[in-house]
Design a protein around this motif. Structure first.
Motif, PDB file in Angstrom:
ATOM      1  N   PRO A  17       2.458   1.218  -7.158  1.00 57.97           N
ATOM      2  CA  PRO A  17       1.473   2.042  -7.866  1.00 57.97           C
ATOM      3  C   PRO A  17       0.062   1.693  -7.367  1.00 57.97           C
ATOM      4  O   PRO A  17      -0.149   0.605  -6.827  1.00 57.97           O
ATOM      5  N   LYS A  18      -0.881   2.601  -7.567  1.00 64.21           N
ATOM      6  CA  LYS A  18      -2.268   2.373  -7.086  1.00 64.21           C
ATOM      7  C   LYS A  18      -2.875   1.147  -7.776  1.00 64.21           C
ATOM      8  O   LYS A  18      -2.606   0.886  -8.938  1.00 64.21           O
ATOM      9  N   SER A  19      -3.686   0.416  -7.034  1.00 58.86           N
ATOM     10  CA  SER A  19      -4.392  -0.758  -7.558  1.00 58.86           C
ATOM     11  C   SER A  19      -3.470  -1.658  -8.401  1.00 58.86           C
ATOM     12  O   SER A  19      -3.710  -1.898  -9.590  1.00 58.86           O
ATOM     13  N   ASP A  41      -7.393  -3.461  -2.911  1.00 59.89           N
ATOM     14  CA  ASP A  41      -5.989  -3.057  -2.920  1.00 59.89           C
ATOM     15  C   ASP A  41      -5.181  -3.652  -4.069  1.00 59.89           C
ATOM     16  O   ASP A  41      -3.971  -3.470  -4.137  1.00 59.89           O
ATOM     17  N   TYR A  42      -5.852  -4.385  -4.975  1.00 57.37           N
ATOM     18  CA  TYR A  42      -5.129  -4.879  -6.155  1.00 57.37           C
ATOM     19  C   TYR A  42      -6.091  -4.999  -7.339  1.00 57.37           C
ATOM     20  O   TYR A  42      -7.292  -5.164  -7.152  1.00 57.37           O
ATOM     21  N   SER A  43      -5.511  -4.906  -8.538  1.00 52.61           N
ATOM     22  CA  SER A  43      -6.358  -5.049  -9.730  1.00 52.61           C
ATOM     23  C   SER A  43      -6.348  -6.500 -10.213  1.00 52.61           C
ATOM     24  O   SER A  43      -7.296  -6.970 -10.838  1.00 52.61           O
ATOM     25  N   ASN A  67       0.826  -1.217   0.000  1.00 55.81           N
ATOM     26  CA  ASN A  67       0.000   0.000   0.000  1.00 55.81           C
ATOM     27  C   ASN A  67       0.860   1.266   0.000  1.00 55.81           C
ATOM     28  O   ASN A  67       0.479   2.279  -0.569  1.00 55.81           O
TER      29      ASN A  67
END
Ligand SMILES: C[S@@+](CC[C@H](N)C(=O)[O-])C[C@H]1O[C@@H](n2cnc3c(N)ncnc32)[C@H](O)[C@@H]1O
Length: 193
Positions: free
Chosen positions: A49-51, A72-74, A45
């Motif tokens: 990078p985001k997601s 928290d993940y793609s 986190n």
């Protein structure tokens, strides 16, 4: 690996399979172990990078995925050479997650990842293959992506690969301690220089 090494690698794989079948690794669900998963998640986190898309090498039965919030993940790909552990992980039907039975020594990722995790796994890779595995994974790390490594106690045959690699920059390094003197983990987080 020469033929004898390949045979030992195969035997190790069979041992992991037996152990997962017998439930031996249920012990990783204890409260003490939870601390190291929390730290890895905190690092993801904080530094990724985001997601992010995440690759977990030696994922076992998917416990790290389970402990994460799907927001928290793609995408999460867990890889382990024990088909028994992968069977358990797959049956959990975790959101946005896939699990694959494959040997890290041969595995060629089909995409780049924002986060690559070696959680209690890097030192199990055969000595002659560690550098190859790390090189291959580094080539599949996105710009701005991170590598996280967690090792029980001192991690002989592990840290030199991360700390002495000029292509890597250490973002943080910590020791996760418990109330038992000899139960601790070292965790490092790295990005490409
Ligand atoms: C101590 S367990 C850790 C499991 C999980 N990462 C966790 O911490 O919850 C080590 C895992 O590494 C896997 N492993 C060992 N050598 C491997 C290899 N060459 N390729 C893929 N997985 C491997 C084992 O099958 C086992 O599931």
């Amino acid at each position: 690996m020469n033929l004898l090494d390949k045979f030992h690698n195969w035997r190790r794989k069979q041992r992991w399979n037996r152990q997962y079948k017998k439930g031996r690794w249920q012990s990783l669900r204890s409260e003490k172990e939870a601390l190291r998963y929390q730290k890895i998640i905190e690092y993801i986190n904080r530094f990724s990078p985001k997601s992010p898309s995440i690759l977990d090498i030696g994922c076992g039965d998917g416990l790290l995925t389970e402990r994460m919030s799907p927001e928290d993940y793609s995408y999460f790909l867990g890889l382990d050479f024990s088909k028994e552990s992968i069977k358990i992980a797959s049956e959990k039907n975790l959101p946005k997650a896939e699990f694959l039975a494959a040997d890290a020594v041969k595995f060629q990722p089909q995409q780049d990842f924002d986060v690559i995790v070696f959680n209690e796994a890097f030192y199990y890779i055969h000595e002659t293959e560690k550098q190859n595995v790390l090189d291959r994974m580094l080539s599949k790390l996105t710009d701005g992506g991170i590598i996280i490594t967690s090792i029980y106690r001192e991690g002989h045959g592990c840290w030199e690969y991360f700390k002495e690699d000029k292509r890597l920059k250490e973002l943080d390094f910590t020791t996760v301690k418990t109330d038992e003197e000899l139960r601790y983990w070292k965790i490092g987080v790295y990005k490409k220089n």
